[in-house]
Design a protein around this motif. Sequence first.
Motif, PDB file in Angstrom:
ATOM      1  N   PHE A 142      38.127  48.616  30.522  1.00 46.76           N
ATOM      2  CA  PHE A 142      39.036  47.478  30.402  1.00 46.76           C
ATOM      3  C   PHE A 142      39.385  46.953  31.786  1.00 46.76           C
ATOM      4  CE2 PHE A 142      39.744  49.541  26.305  1.00 46.76           C
ATOM      5  CZ  PHE A 142      39.753  48.442  25.448  1.00 46.76           C
ATOM      6  N   VAL A 143      39.382  45.636  31.904  1.00 46.15           N
ATOM      7  CA  VAL A 143      39.773  44.973  33.144  1.00 46.15           C
ATOM      8  C   VAL A 143      40.701  43.826  32.768  1.00 46.15           C
ATOM      9  CG1 VAL A 143      37.655  45.582  34.366  1.00 46.15           C
ATOM     10  CG2 VAL A 143      37.758  43.437  33.078  1.00 46.15           C
ATOM     11  N   SER A 144      41.269  43.178  33.755  1.00 44.30           N
ATOM     12  CA  SER A 144      42.150  42.045  33.473  1.00 44.30           C
ATOM     13  C   SER A 144      41.310  40.835  33.056  1.00 44.30           C
ATOM     14  CB  SER A 144      42.975  41.693  34.706  1.00 44.30           C
ATOM     15  OG  SER A 144      42.142  41.143  35.722  1.00 44.30           O
ATOM     16  N   PRO A 145      41.851  39.967  32.211  1.00 41.09           N
ATOM     17  CA  PRO A 145      41.095  38.768  31.808  1.00 41.09           C
ATOM     18  C   PRO A 145      40.628  37.936  32.994  1.00 41.09           C
ATOM     19  CG  PRO A 145      43.005  39.060  30.391  1.00 41.09           C
ATOM     20  CD  PRO A 145      43.136  40.077  31.502  1.00 41.09           C
ATOM     21  N   ALA A 146      41.412  37.905  34.057  1.00 39.03           N
ATOM     22  CA  ALA A 146      41.041  37.103  35.229  1.00 39.03           C
ATOM     23  C   ALA A 146      39.740  37.582  35.854  1.00 39.03           C
ATOM     24  CB  ALA A 146      42.167  37.143  36.266  1.00 39.03           C
ATOM     25  N   GLN A 147      39.456  38.885  35.747  1.00 38.16           N
ATOM     26  CA  GLN A 147      38.235  39.417  36.347  1.00 38.16           C
ATOM     27  C   GLN A 147      36.979  38.997  35.586  1.00 38.16           C
ATOM     28  OE1 GLN A 147      40.133  43.524  36.587  1.00 38.16           O
ATOM     29  NE2 GLN A 147      38.721  43.639  38.330  1.00 38.16           N
ATOM     30  N   LEU A 148      37.157  38.483  34.377  1.00 34.64           N
ATOM     31  CA  LEU A 148      36.012  38.048  33.576  1.00 34.64           C
ATOM     32  C   LEU A 148      35.958  36.534  33.418  1.00 34.64           C
ATOM     33  CD1 LEU A 148      36.138  40.775  30.777  1.00 34.64           C
ATOM     34  CD2 LEU A 148      34.729  40.744  32.842  1.00 34.64           C
ATOM     35  N   ALA A 149      36.779  35.827  34.182  1.00 34.38           N
ATOM     36  CA  ALA A 149      36.835  34.368  34.063  1.00 34.38           C
ATOM     37  C   ALA A 149      35.573  33.701  34.589  1.00 34.38           C
ATOM     38  CB  ALA A 149      38.063  33.824  34.794  1.00 34.38           C
ATOM     39  N   GLU A 150      34.947  34.316  35.584  1.00 34.37           N
ATOM     40  CA  GLU A 150      33.727  33.755  36.178  1.00 34.37           C
ATOM     41  C   GLU A 150      32.529  34.638  35.846  1.00 34.37           C
ATOM     42  OE1 GLU A 150      33.904  30.885  37.566  1.00 34.37           O
ATOM     43  OE2 GLU A 150      36.100  30.739  37.655  1.00 34.37           O
ATOM     44  N   ASP A 163      38.368  42.631  28.066  1.00 37.18           N
ATOM     45  CA  ASP A 163      39.646  42.106  28.563  1.00 37.18           C
ATOM     46  C   ASP A 163      40.843  42.577  27.750  1.00 37.18           C
ATOM     47  OD1 ASP A 163      39.421  40.653  26.224  1.00 37.18           O
ATOM     48  OD2 ASP A 163      39.818  38.701  27.151  1.00 37.18           O
ATOM     49  N   GLY A 164      40.622  43.407  26.717  1.00 36.89           N
ATOM     50  CA  GLY A 164      41.709  43.915  25.897  1.00 36.89           C
ATOM     51  C   GLY A 164      42.165  42.959  24.823  1.00 36.89           C
ATOM     52  N   ALA A 165      41.571  41.761  24.761  1.00 40.64           N
ATOM     53  CA  ALA A 165      41.949  40.767  23.755  1.00 40.64           C
ATOM     54  C   ALA A 165      40.733  40.296  22.969  1.00 40.64           C
ATOM     55  CB  ALA A 165      42.637  39.587  24.422  1.00 40.64           C
ATOM     56  N   GLY A 166      39.721  41.155  22.864  1.00 32.93           N
ATOM     57  CA  GLY A 166      38.570  40.848  22.020  1.00 32.93           C
ATOM     58  C   GLY A 166      37.321  40.408  22.740  1.00 32.93           C
ATOM     59  N   LEU A 167      37.410  40.072  24.024  1.00 32.95           N
ATOM     60  CA  LEU A 167      36.230  39.622  24.758  1.00 32.95           C
ATOM     61  C   LEU A 167      35.516  40.806  25.392  1.00 32.95           C
ATOM     62  CD1 LEU A 167      34.420  37.400  25.994  1.00 32.95           C
ATOM     63  CD2 LEU A 167      36.025  37.315  27.930  1.00 32.95           C
ATOM     64  N   GLY A 168      34.218  40.908  25.145  1.00 35.76           N
ATOM     65  CA  GLY A 168      33.386  41.924  25.766  1.00 35.76           C
ATOM     66  C   GLY A 168      32.285  41.279  26.567  1.00 35.76           C
ATOM     67  N   CYS A 169      32.070  41.733  27.793  1.00 39.24           N
ATOM     68  CA  CYS A 169      31.049  41.167  28.669  1.00 39.24           C
ATOM     69  C   CYS A 169      30.076  42.258  29.098  1.00 39.24           C
ATOM     70  CB  CYS A 169      31.678  40.540  29.912  1.00 39.24           C
ATOM     71  SG  CYS A 169      32.734  39.110  29.561  1.00 39.24           S
ATOM     72  N   ARG A 170      28.815  42.036  28.792  1.00 37.09           N
ATOM     73  CA  ARG A 170      27.780  42.946  29.291  1.00 37.09           C
ATOM     74  C   ARG A 170      27.475  42.534  30.722  1.00 37.09           C
ATOM     75  NH1 ARG A 170      22.128  42.829  29.046  1.00 37.09           N
ATOM     76  NH2 ARG A 170      22.207  41.010  27.678  1.00 37.09           N
ATOM     77  N   CYS A 171      27.650  43.471  31.647  1.00 36.47           N
ATOM     78  CA  CYS A 171      27.563  43.144  33.072  1.00 36.47           C
ATOM     79  C   CYS A 171      26.571  44.063  33.782  1.00 36.47           C
ATOM     80  CB  CYS A 171      28.933  43.285  33.738  1.00 36.47           C
ATOM     81  SG  CYS A 171      30.220  42.262  32.987  1.00 36.47           S
ATOM     82  N   ARG A 172      25.967  43.537  34.824  1.00 37.35           N
ATOM     83  CA  ARG A 172      25.071  44.319  35.677  1.00 37.35           C
ATOM     84  C   ARG A 172      25.722  44.527  37.030  1.00 37.35           C
ATOM     85  NH1 ARG A 172      20.447  41.225  35.775  1.00 37.35           N
ATOM     86  NH2 ARG A 172      21.241  40.088  37.577  1.00 37.35           N
ATOM     87  N   ILE A 173      25.687  45.779  37.501  1.00 41.65           N
ATOM     88  CA  ILE A 173      26.191  46.080  38.835  1.00 41.65           C
ATOM     89  C   ILE A 173      25.210  45.515  39.859  1.00 41.65           C
ATOM     90  CG2 ILE A 173      26.749  47.917  40.463  1.00 41.65           C
ATOM     91  CD1 ILE A 173      27.523  49.652  38.061  1.00 41.65           C
ATOM     92  N   GLU A 174      25.701  44.657  40.718  1.00 40.95           N
ATOM     93  CA  GLU A 174      24.841  44.025  41.714  1.00 40.95           C
ATOM     94  C   GLU A 174      24.815  44.823  43.017  1.00 40.95           C
ATOM     95  OE1 GLU A 174      23.131  40.605  41.155  1.00 40.95           O
ATOM     96  OE2 GLU A 174      23.330  41.854  39.360  1.00 40.95           O
ATOM     97  N   THR A 175      25.980  45.078  43.577  1.00 38.96           N
ATOM     98  CA  THR A 175      26.062  45.828  44.835  1.00 38.96           C
ATOM     99  C   THR A 175      27.249  46.780  44.800  1.00 38.96           C
ATOM    100  OG1 THR A 175      27.417  44.116  45.892  1.00 38.96           O
ATOM    101  CG2 THR A 175      25.016  43.955  46.162  1.00 38.96           C
ATOM    102  N   LEU A 176      27.134  47.864  45.556  1.00 32.63           N
ATOM    103  CA  LEU A 176      28.217  48.825  45.698  1.00 32.63           C
ATOM    104  C   LEU A 176      28.477  49.043  47.180  1.00 32.63           C
ATOM    105  CD1 LEU A 176      26.050  50.055  43.332  1.00 32.63           C
ATOM    106  CD2 LEU A 176      28.067  51.466  42.918  1.00 32.63           C
ATOM    107  N   THR A 177      29.743  48.917  47.577  1.00 36.97           N
ATOM    108  CA  THR A 177      30.148  49.266  48.934  1.00 36.97           C
ATOM    109  C   THR A 177      31.176  50.382  48.849  1.00 36.97           C
ATOM    110  OG1 THR A 177      31.957  47.665  49.029  1.00 36.97           O
ATOM    111  CG2 THR A 177      29.761  46.869  49.648  1.00 36.97           C
ATOM    112  N   LYS A 178      31.720  50.746  49.978  1.00 32.22           N
ATOM    113  CA  LYS A 178      32.677  51.854  50.009  1.00 32.22           C
ATOM    114  C   LYS A 178      33.894  51.592  49.142  1.00 32.22           C
ATOM    115  CE  LYS A 178      35.366  54.698  53.222  1.00 32.22           C
ATOM    116  NZ  LYS A 178      35.718  54.913  54.654  1.00 32.22           N
ATOM    117  N   ASN A 179      34.310  50.323  49.043  1.00 31.49           N
ATOM    118  CA  ASN A 179      35.551  50.005  48.335  1.00 31.49           C
ATOM    119  C   ASN A 179      35.400  49.016  47.183  1.00 31.49           C
ATOM    120  OD1 ASN A 179      37.277  51.586  50.093  1.00 31.49           O
ATOM    121  ND2 ASN A 179      36.936  50.002  51.643  1.00 31.49           N
TER     122      ASN A 179
END
Length: 257
Positions: free
Chosen positions: A5-13, A42-58
């Motif tokens: 689960f993430v905030s809706p704002a994180q899935l806006a784009e 987003d906790g309100a019914g929206l599910g997004c299949r996502c691909r990890i593009e890059t990983l950094t330390k943070n």
Amino acid sequence: MHRFFVSPAQLAEDEGELSGELHHQLTRVLRLAAGEEILLLDGAGLGCRCRIETLTKNVIRFRVLARAREAEPAFAVRLIQGLPKADKMDLILQKGTELGVAAFTPLEAGRSVPRLDEARRLARGRRWEKVVLEAARQCRRSYLPRLAAPCCLPEALVGDEELRLVLWEEESRPLAEVLPAVAPHGAAVLVGPEGGLEAREVEAARAAGFIPVAFGPRILRTETAGFAVIAILQYLYGDLGPAGKADLPAPSSKEST
């Protein structure tokens, strides 16, 4: 596929970032790598299949590949739970989330032992939110239950549920006698703490439209009673019965706008 689960704002784009505790879980615990896919909700019914593009330390950068939205469950149950001793509330929140409870209202009842000052309210509230979040992720829910702050009885009784039940072993009707044949528009279940509800509290609930009901020949613990009734309601009217809905599938196409 791992779900988070993430905030809706994180899935806006179509691109976004993950950091903090979720970054630690993905990189240090699950050891996921670039190119792997996850499901973000987003906790309100929206599910997004996502691909990890890059990983950094943070920071983890991801791209949304597909979106899908699940309809909100038609039958919603609110559990009004008298605050129990110790960490029993954690169990109630966890198992209630698994059973599909739509909202939790912690009640500071007359016989509730814990009396929370502001600092303890905040600390318990943060812990309870984590319990609900993890339980929803584990049981594959796409909607997060609403979690209210602990409140007194008059505030807890406010609501518009069509079916309103208060569990009380004295002068009560059997549960089976009050259950309607047609699914009601939502239900609220009021459960007392250890020691039960006081007679004045039951009368206040009755005045607010709650029906006192008894639950079989045995007296159930406060952490068991709500589960038992909610399981019955979900089987009769909700998604645990024959017409129950399937889990949110992995999305296959972009959500229409």
